[in-house]
Write an enzyme that holds these catalytic residues in place. Structure first.
Site, PDB file in Angstrom:
ATOM      1  N   SER A  15       0.855  -1.192   0.000  1.00 10.35           N
ATOM      2  CA  SER A  15       0.000   0.000   0.000  1.00 10.35           C
ATOM      3  C   SER A  15       0.894   1.247   0.000  1.00 10.35           C
ATOM      4  O   SER A  15       2.119   1.136   0.059  1.00 10.35           O
ATOM      5  CB  SER A  15      -0.917  -0.025   1.213  1.00 10.35           C
ATOM      6  OG  SER A  15      -0.144  -0.059   2.382  1.00 10.35           O
ATOM      7  N   ILE A  17       1.581   3.372  -2.346  1.00  9.71           N
ATOM      8  CA  ILE A  17       2.442   3.652  -3.505  1.00  9.71           C
ATOM      9  C   ILE A  17       1.791   4.681  -4.423  1.00  9.71           C
ATOM     10  O   ILE A  17       2.250   4.914  -5.532  1.00  9.71           O
ATOM     11  CB  ILE A  17       2.778   2.377  -4.315  1.00  9.71           C
ATOM     12  CG1 ILE A  17       1.499   1.631  -4.704  1.00  9.71           C
ATOM     13  CG2 ILE A  17       3.734   1.498  -3.545  1.00  9.71           C
ATOM     14  CD1 ILE A  17       1.745   0.477  -5.669  1.00  9.71           C
ATOM     15  N   ASP A  73      -8.533   9.703   0.186  1.00 11.75           N
ATOM     16  CA  ASP A  73      -8.362   9.725  -1.271  1.00 11.75           C
ATOM     17  C   ASP A  73      -9.409  10.617  -1.947  1.00 11.75           C
ATOM     18  O   ASP A  73      -9.154  11.164  -3.021  1.00 11.75           O
ATOM     19  CB  ASP A  73      -8.420   8.315  -1.856  1.00 11.75           C
ATOM     20  CG  ASP A  73      -7.039   7.640  -1.811  1.00 11.75           C
ATOM     21  OD1 ASP A  73      -6.030   8.355  -2.004  1.00 11.75           O
ATOM     22  OD2 ASP A  73      -6.978   6.430  -1.567  1.00 11.75           O
ATOM     23  N   PRO A 191       7.698  -8.858  -7.730  1.00 10.56           N
ATOM     24  CA  PRO A 191       6.456  -8.556  -7.007  1.00 10.56           C
ATOM     25  C   PRO A 191       5.323  -8.146  -7.959  1.00 10.56           C
ATOM     26  O   PRO A 191       4.169  -8.550  -7.762  1.00 10.56           O
ATOM     27  CB  PRO A 191       6.846  -7.394  -6.096  1.00 10.56           C
ATOM     28  CG  PRO A 191       8.335  -7.463  -5.972  1.00 10.56           C
ATOM     29  CD  PRO A 191       8.836  -8.053  -7.253  1.00 10.56           C
ATOM     30  N   GLN A 193       5.005  -9.054 -11.127  1.00 11.24           N
ATOM     31  CA  GLN A 193       4.574 -10.279 -11.820  1.00 11.24           C
ATOM     32  C   GLN A 193       3.550 -11.023 -10.969  1.00 11.24           C
ATOM     33  O   GLN A 193       2.527 -11.476 -11.457  1.00 11.24           O
ATOM     34  CB  GLN A 193       5.764 -11.219 -12.032  1.00 11.24           C
ATOM     35  CG  GLN A 193       6.804 -10.740 -13.015  1.00 11.24           C
ATOM     36  CD  GLN A 193       7.981 -11.725 -13.059  1.00 11.24           C
ATOM     37  OE1 GLN A 193       7.813 -12.918 -12.841  1.00 11.24           O
ATOM     38  NE2 GLN A 193       9.170 -11.209 -13.339  1.00 11.24           N
ATOM     39  N   CYS A 382     -11.373  24.787  13.145  1.00 10.00           N
ATOM     40  CA  CYS A 382     -12.345  24.035  13.948  1.00 10.00           C
ATOM     41  C   CYS A 382     -11.935  24.060  15.417  1.00 10.00           C
ATOM     42  O   CYS A 382     -12.125  25.064  16.084  1.00 10.00           O
ATOM     43  CB  CYS A 382     -12.520  22.623  13.391  1.00 10.00           C
ATOM     44  SG  CYS A 382     -14.099  21.906  13.885  1.00 10.00           S
ATOM     45  N   GLU A 406     -15.556  20.177  26.382  1.00 15.16           N
ATOM     46  CA  GLU A 406     -14.899  18.981  25.840  1.00 15.16           C
ATOM     47  C   GLU A 406     -13.611  18.683  26.622  1.00 15.16           C
ATOM     48  O   GLU A 406     -13.190  17.547  26.742  1.00 15.16           O
ATOM     49  CB  GLU A 406     -14.559  19.190  24.347  1.00 15.16           C
ATOM     50  CG  GLU A 406     -13.968  17.949  23.685  1.00 15.16           C
ATOM     51  CD  GLU A 406     -13.656  18.138  22.200  1.00 15.16           C
ATOM     52  OE1 GLU A 406     -13.619  19.304  21.732  1.00 15.16           O
ATOM     53  OE2 GLU A 406     -13.445  17.125  21.521  1.00 15.16           O
ATOM     54  N   HIS A 507     -14.150  23.715   8.304  1.00  9.66           N
ATOM     55  CA  HIS A 507     -12.847  23.243   7.825  1.00  9.66           C
ATOM     56  C   HIS A 507     -12.573  23.785   6.419  1.00  9.66           C
ATOM     57  O   HIS A 507     -12.904  23.126   5.436  1.00  9.66           O
ATOM     58  CB  HIS A 507     -12.835  21.710   7.754  1.00  9.66           C
ATOM     59  CG  HIS A 507     -12.900  21.042   9.079  1.00  9.66           C
ATOM     60  ND1 HIS A 507     -11.788  20.559   9.722  1.00  9.66           N
ATOM     61  CD2 HIS A 507     -13.942  20.771   9.893  1.00  9.66           C
ATOM     62  CE1 HIS A 507     -12.142  20.020  10.867  1.00  9.66           C
ATOM     63  NE2 HIS A 507     -13.445  20.131  10.997  1.00  9.66           N
ATOM     64  N   GLU A 509      -9.941  23.797   4.856  1.00 12.58           N
ATOM     65  CA  GLU A 509      -8.961  22.965   4.142  1.00 12.58           C
ATOM     66  C   GLU A 509      -9.614  22.007   3.154  1.00 12.58           C
ATOM     67  O   GLU A 509      -9.000  21.642   2.149  1.00 12.58           O
ATOM     68  CB  GLU A 509      -8.063  22.207   5.126  1.00 12.58           C
ATOM     69  CG  GLU A 509      -8.719  21.108   5.965  1.00 12.58           C
ATOM     70  CD  GLU A 509      -9.346  21.601   7.268  1.00 12.58           C
ATOM     71  OE1 GLU A 509      -9.672  22.801   7.366  1.00 12.58           O
ATOM     72  OE2 GLU A 509      -9.525  20.773   8.185  1.00 12.58           O
TER      73      GLU A 509
HETATM   74  N1  GLN Z   1     -13.652  18.602  19.038  1.00 14.86           N
HETATM   75  C1  GLN Z   1     -14.256  19.770  18.503  1.00 14.86           C
HETATM   76  C2  GLN Z   1     -15.746  19.581  18.273  1.00 14.86           C
HETATM   77  O1  GLN Z   1     -16.228  18.494  18.222  1.00 14.86           O
HETATM   78  C3  GLN Z   1     -13.585  20.206  17.223  1.00 14.86           C
HETATM   79  C4  GLN Z   1     -13.746  19.219  16.118  1.00 14.86           C
HETATM   80  C5  GLN Z   1     -12.779  19.427  15.003  1.00 14.86           C
HETATM   81  O2  GLN Z   1     -11.748  20.084  15.136  1.00 14.86           O
HETATM   82  N2  GLN Z   1     -13.076  18.821  13.863  1.00 14.86           N
HETATM   83  O3  GLN Z   1     -16.474  20.539  18.141  1.00 14.86           O
END
Ligand code: GLN
Length: 549
Positions: A15, A17, A73, A191, A193, A382, A406, A507, A509
């Site tokens: 895995s 690769i 992915d 490998p 083959q 977040c 939390e 998020h 990102e």
């Molecule tokens: N733990 C936090 C929440 O549940 C932040 C979650 C996170 O960073 N994805 O709100």
């Protein structure tokens, strides 16, 4: 286009690769030739989705617009394809069985014995077909490596699929690894083959082999692989390690992968338009000036756990012509003020990662304080936004011992608290997930970087800013510059009188793309580099958002 074509990507030998990036790169190349392409990942594990899995073993949980918690992915797929994917693009053994068993309980199979073949395999085939309805090409990657017990039903399903839709409509691509053995001084084909042989035993003959190696693969080696894999030389595509992730499709293109795939599928091969990608890669590789970003998290050993964050920083760096150096900081090492100052002193910016649980929280709070007090650019993602609020509450708003529930259930000032609809729910798939609108307040840093009034971002959280403390925090100078349109949920928190200090409950990102860096990352990296902040020169928002704002 009359018929949908299907490409199945399997992996051999080991895995990691780059099977996922190869699939994604192939998708991007076929799209660049004018085809409508969609990507899909089959994961052979029993979890219904990876949402409950430890990202430090499995890597990042990627969240789609429609709120699916998926394999990392899918992040590669979205970034290479520059399109949003949905729930149907990630299929696990768990959710296939879930569906079949629910149907059995409803009585849909009355009288029948429910079996792997045909019931499970039919459900798998159904998931492929549904995705292909309005597309020219579906690319499905099968997780794991050939020979794993768990992946057998998936391989059987894709074998059958070729007969169902017609031989000419299906292509099997096998991504394999050709190791260089130091002692022998040569690349070894054995490998590969073996894994091609394994596939053939299941009834699948690879049409194309993508051979990964850490150096060029000579023609003699490729001939040998072709012979054993029962294919022609031209179908063995060498894939040497690339200098940059986004250079992978370009080198696969140079090796003729996309052309070969189209010819084998009987499709016309209009020229590929890759101008923007060539520009992107040369910008990324050519960047000489550097910015150093301290990335603060709890477990930072497996950086795949934060894959989209790393990519988003790279996209923004590329747009600014800067190389972003990542300095991974274990928040548990930030035990007091001195260690924070020492560790972060040479960082151009501080980024606090998403996360769950109380471990390392105090170190993250220390890092946020350092960024606030020293005028160092700060981006909180977040959990990173929640950390920023706790720090500000304690050290500026005078709410002594403020915390998130939390981290500490009995804090006197729960400035971050669990969302009411999150109390007592099951753990799987129940967080606030996926795409939600966020209204941006004019005249703020958020408005400046987004240059929009309404944006849509992806979420994955259970906690939120406690509305009871909003007035107190605002009076002390915190600005809640993004909220849900009804104003009830804080989405963005920033500071006045600071060059760049901002955090988001969502998020960003997940929405950053190589050709469209996310505004928050673009703004952050720009601030780290000391360039004027503001909206990026290229349009970074998706069409639907431009329409909405
Ligand atoms: N733990 C936090 C929440 O549940 C932040 C979650 C996170 O960073 N994805 O709100």
């Amino acid at each position: 286009m009359s018929e949908t074509k299907y490409i199945f990507v399997t992996g051999g030998v080991v895995s990691s690769i780059g099977k996922g990036t190869s699939a994604a790169a192939m998708g991007m190349l076929l799209k660049s030739r004018g085809y409508q392409v969609v990507l899909q990942k089959f994961d052979p594990y029993i979890n219904v989705d990876p949402g409950t899995m430890n990202p430090y073993q499995h890597g990042e949980v990627f969240v789609t617009e429609d709120g699916a918690e998926t394999d990392l992915d899918l992040g590669h797929y979205e970034r290479f394809l520059d399109e949003n994917l949905g729930k149907l693009s990630n299929v696990t053994t768990g959710n296939v069985y879930w569906e079949v068993i629910s149907r059995e309980r409803r009585g849909d199979y009355l009288g029948a014995t429910v079996q792997v073949i045909p019931h499970i395999t039919n459900e798998i085939k159904n998931r492929i077909g549904r995705l292909g309805q309005d597309k020219d090409i579906v690319i499905t990657e099968i997780g794991g490596t050939v020979g794993d017990i768990e992946s057998l039903p998936f391989l059987e399903a894709i074998r059958q699929f070729r007969n169902d839709v017609g031989r000419g409509n299906v292509l099997y691509v096998h991504v394999s690894y050709v190791p260089f053995i130091e002692a022998a001084g040569e690349l070894k084909t054995k490998p590969t083959q073996h894994s091609a042989q394994r596939l053939r035993e299941i009834g699948i003959s690879p049409d194309i082999l993508i051979c990964r190696a850490d150096r060029p693969i000579g023609e003699d080696i490729r001939k040998k692989i072709a012979l054993f894999a029962d294919t022609e030389l031209a179908s063995v595509i060498p894939a040497e390690d690339a200098p940059n992730l986004y250079a992978i499709p370009l080198s696969l293109h140079d090796e003729g992968l996309d052309e070969l795939a189209l010819v084998k599928l009987g499709l016309p091969a209009p020229p590929a338009d890759l101008t923007e990608w060539y520009d992107l890669v040369s910008r990324m590789l050519g960047a000489e000036e550097m910015v150093k970003v301290a990335i603060i998290g709890k477990y930072i050993k497996l950086q795949d756990a934060y894959l989209s964050v790393v990519e988003a920083l790279g996209h923004a760096g590329g747009a600014h012509g800067r190389r972003v150096e990542l300095d991974w900081v274990d928040s548990e090492m930030l035990t007091d003020r001195e260690s924070v100052v020492q560790r972060l002193a040479d960082a151009d910016g501080v980024l606090v990662l998403p996360g769950f649980g109380h471990r390392g929280a105090e170190g993250k709070i220390g890092a946020a304080r350092y960024a606030r007090e020293t005028g160092t650019p700060y981006l909180g993602l977040c959990l990173g936004m929640q950390i920023e609020v706790v720090e500000f509450a304690r050290n500026v708003a005078g709410l002594e011992m403020a915390n998130s529930t939390e981290f500490e259930q009995d804090t006197p000032h729960p400035v971050i608290d669990i969302m009411p609809d999150q109390v007592g729910v099951d753990m799987g798939g129940t967080m606030r997930l996926g795409r939600w609108p966020c209204r941006i307040s004019p005249g703020t840093l958020a408005a400046d970087v987004y240059d929009a009034e309404l944006v849509y971002e992806r979420h994955r959280h259970r906690y939120e800013v406690n509305n009871r403390y909003r007035d107190a925090l605002e009076e002390a100078g915190m600005v809640f510059s993004g909220t849900s349109p009804d104003g009830r949920l804080v989405e963005i928190a920033e500071l006045k009188d600071h060059p760049f200090f901002i955090g988001s409950q969502f998020h960003p990102e997940f929405k950053s793309r190589p050709l469209h860096p996310h505004p928050l990352f673009y703004g952050f990296v720009g601030a780290c580099a000391g360039t004027p902040k503001g909206a990026p020169p290229e349009p970074v928002r998706r069409a639907e958002e431009q329409a909405a704002s």
